[in-house]
Design an enzyme around this catalytic site. Structure first.
Site, short mmCIF file in Angstrom:
data_model
loop_
_atom_site.label_atom_id
_atom_site.label_comp_id
_atom_site.label_asym_id
_atom_site.label_seq_id
_atom_site.Cartn_x
_atom_site.Cartn_y
_atom_site.Cartn_z
CB VAL A 190 52.25 34.91 42.22
CG1 VAL A 190 51.81 36.10 43.06
CG2 VAL A 190 51.43 34.85 40.93
CB VAL A 227 39.21 39.49 41.08
CG1 VAL A 227 38.34 39.91 39.91
CG2 VAL A 227 38.50 38.46 41.94
CE LYS A 233 41.19 35.51 37.08
NZ LYS A 233 41.85 35.66 35.77
#
Ligand SMILES: NC(=O)c1ccc[n+]([C@@H]2O[C@H](COP(=O)([O-])OP(=O)(O)OC[C@H]3O[C@@H](n4cnc5c(N)ncnc54)[C@H](OP(=O)(O)O)[C@@H]3O)[C@@H](O)[C@H]2O)c1
Length: 437
Positions: A15, A134, A207
Site C-alpha cells: 500500500v 475497511v 473490519k
C-alpha cells in the site's frame, strides 16, 4: 496558492509504495483538486536498499517510524506498516499528540485502540482518517460517517475479506475443494503464506468492529464478535445451497436486536437472487440498512496496492482541502467520549433461518426422529430433503433441513438431541441464513 501539505509515510510495502507512486504521478491533478500541492517529505521502512518503484531522492529517510511521527515538520503522518500494537500504535499516537493529522489503513490497530486514538485526535483538533481500513477502496467510512447523517442503522453486513470470497466463489464455480482453492489463492498472491487470519474470520472481525461503532455509536468491541471461519465448508454444502437457491458467503454482520447488538462473522447462506450473492471473487461489498434511506449496497475492490492507495489518497486530499481553524468531525461519527458502551446480544438469542446438513445412518425411522426433535424445539421447517445413500460412500444418507426463523438456542438444542440419538455418522453442519431487507 496555499503552502504544500507535507506528508510523512511510514511503511512502503504494497500500500505505502502505491501511495507514494500515485501521489507523484497525480501531483498536478491533486494540486488542482485540493488547491495546494501534496508533497511527501519523509518516509520510513525497514530496508533502505529496496527499490520501491518511486523516486525517493530528496525525501528524508527514517529507520524509526516513531521518530518520523514525532520529530519531523510534517502536517500528515500516514501509517501503512500494519500491526495492532508496536511501532504502528506508538507512531500514530506520537503524531496525534503532536497535533499532526493521521491517515491509516490499519484495521487491526483501530479495532484494538481506535477509541483511545480518536480521543487524542479530537482533543488536539486533528483528523484521524481511516477509509482504507475497511473494504479497501470502497468509500464506506465516509458514507457512514458523513452521507448517512440522521439515518438510524438497523443492520450493516458485508463481504469484507477478498481471500474468503475468492475461495468460496471458485469452490462453487469449479466444484473443487476448500484446500485446493486455498493453495491456488496462495499461489496467485490472494492469500498470505499463513492464511489463518483471513480464513478463520479474524480480518473480517476487525473490519466489522469498526463498522459496528460507526453504525450504532458504540465503543469498538472486537472481543465480542461471534467468529466462525470457512475452513469447514465442503462441496456438499455448496451444492446443497445452490439446489435450495442459496449461495454461501463469509459475512460480517452487525445488527441491533432486542437484547443488544449482535456482531457475528460466519459462513452465511444468502439467497442467490440477492445482490450480495452476485459479489464474486476478491470483490468486497457492504450493505447498510437504515430507516430513511432503506438499503444501500457498496461494492468494489477491497484490497490491493492501488485500490487501497485510492482510499488513502482520498483521506490525505480531505486534509489538504480542510482549512486551518476548521472544526473537524469526530472520528467515529460522534465524539469518542460520547460513544456508548457496547452491549453484546447473546448469540443464543440470535433469530434467523438455518440450513442444517446431517449425514445419517440409513435406517428406518431416522428421518421421522429428526423431524420430531425439530418439532420439540418449536422449529418450523421450510424444507426437509432426504438423499438416497450413495453405495460408493456406504450405508449413509444425507438429510438437509432449512428452517423458518427460529432462535440459535433452539437449533443448538435440537442438533444436540439429534446427535445424542445416535443417528449421525458425521459432524452436523449448521449454516445461518441471512436475508437482505
Ligand atoms: N495490502 C492490502 O491490500 C491492504 C488493504 C487494506 C488495508 N491494508 C492495510 O495496510 C497496511 C499495510 O499493508 P501492506 O499490505 O502494504 O503491508 P506490507 O506490504 O507488509 O508493507 C509493510 C511496510 O511496513 C514497513 N515496516 C514494517 N515494520 C516496520 C518498522 N518497524 N519500521 C518501519 N517500517 C516498517 C515494511 O518495511 P520493508 O518494506 O522495508 O520491509 C513495509 O514497507 C496494513 O495495516 C494492512 O492491514 C492492506
Amino acid at each position: 496558492m496555499s503552502e504544500a501539505l507535507r506528508v510523512g509515510i511510514a511503511g512502503l510495502g504494497t500500500v505505502g509504495a502505491s501511495v507514494a507512486r500515485v501521489l507523484a504521478e497525480k501531483a498536478d491533478e491533486l494540486t488542482r483538486q485540493c488547491g495546494r500541492a501534496i508533497t511527501v517529505t519523509a518516509v520510513s521502512a525497514r530496508d533502505r536498499t529496496r527499490d520501491r518503484g518511486v523516486d525517493l531522492s530528496g525525501v528524508q529517510w527514517f529507520d524509526d517510524p516513531v521518530a518520523l511521527a514525532r520529530e519531523t515538520d510534517i502536517d500528515v503522518f500516514v501509517e501503512l506498516m500494519g500491526g495492532e500494537d508496536g511501532p504502528a500504535k506508538a507512531s500514530v499516537q506520537a503524531a496525534l499528540e503532536r497535533g499532526k493529522h493521521v491517515v491509516t489503513a490499519n484495521k487491526a490497530l483501530l479495532s484494538r485502540s481506535g477509541v483511545s486514538l480518536a480521543a487524542i485526535a479530537e482533543k488536539n483538533g486533528v483528523l484521524l482518517n481511516y477509509e482504507a481500513a475497511v473494504a479497501g477502496g470502497i468509500p464506506v467510512i465516509k458514507t457512514m460517517r458523513e452521507s448517512l447523517a440522521g439515518n438510524s442503522v438497523s443492520r450493516v453486513f458485508g463481504i469484507l475479506n477478498g481471500t474468503c470470497n475468492y475461495i468460496l466463489t471458485r469452490m462453487e464455480a469449479e466444484g473443487i475443494s476448500f484446500e485446493e482453492c486455498l493453495a491456488d489463492a496462495q499461489r496467485l498472491g490472494y492469500a498470505e503464506a499463513d492464511p489463518t487470519f483471513d480464513i478463520e474470520g479474524n480480518d473480517t472481525a476487525h473490519k466489522l468492529s469498526i463498522l459496528t461503532s460507526l453504525a450504532f455509536g458504540t465503543k469498538i468491541s472486537p472481543d465480542d464478535i461471534y467468529l466462525e471461519g470457512i475452513s469447514n465448508i465442503t462441496q456438499a454444502d455448496i451444492k446443497a445451497a445452490a439446489e435450495l437457491g442459496y449461495r454461501i458467503k463469509l459475512l460480517g454482520v452487525a445488527q441491533r436486536s432486542e437484547s443488544g447488538i449482535e456482531q457475528r462473522v460466519h459462513p452465511t447462506m444468502v439467497p442467490t437472487s440477492s445482490v450480495i450473492a452476485q459479489v464474486h471473487g476478491v470483490t468486497n461489498a457492504v450493505a447498510i440498512e437504515t430507516d430513511i434511506l432503506g438499503e444501500l449496497l457498496l461494492s468494489g475492490p477491497g484490497a490491493g496496492g492501488n485500490a487501497t492507495a485510492s482510499a488513502v489518497i482520498g483521506d490525505i486530499a480531505d486534509i489538504a482541502k480542510s482549512r486551518p481553524g476548521f472544526q473537524h468531525g469526530p472520528v467515529f461519527g460522534r465524539p469518542a467520549k460520547e460513544l456508548a458502551p457496547y452491549k453484546k446480544a447473546a448469540m443464543r438469542k440470535h433469530e434467523g433461518g438455518y440450513f442444517i446438513r446431517l449425514t445419517v445412518h440409513d435406517r428406518t425411522g431416522v428421518f421421522a426422529a429428526i423431524a420430531k426433535r425439530m418439532a420439540e424445539n418449536d422449529i418450523s421447517l421450510e424444507s426437509i430433503v432426504q438423499r438416497a445413500a450413495d453405495p460408493q460412500i456406504g450405508d449413509h444418507k444425507t438429510v438437509i433441513l432449512v428452517t423458518h426463523s427460529t432462535s440459535e438456542a433452539s437449533i443448538r438444542k435440537a442438533v444436540e438431541a439429534i446427535t445424542k440419538d445416535g443417528h449421525l455418522v458425521d459432524k452436523p453442519q449448521v449454516i445461518r441464513i441471512e436475508r437482505p431487507a
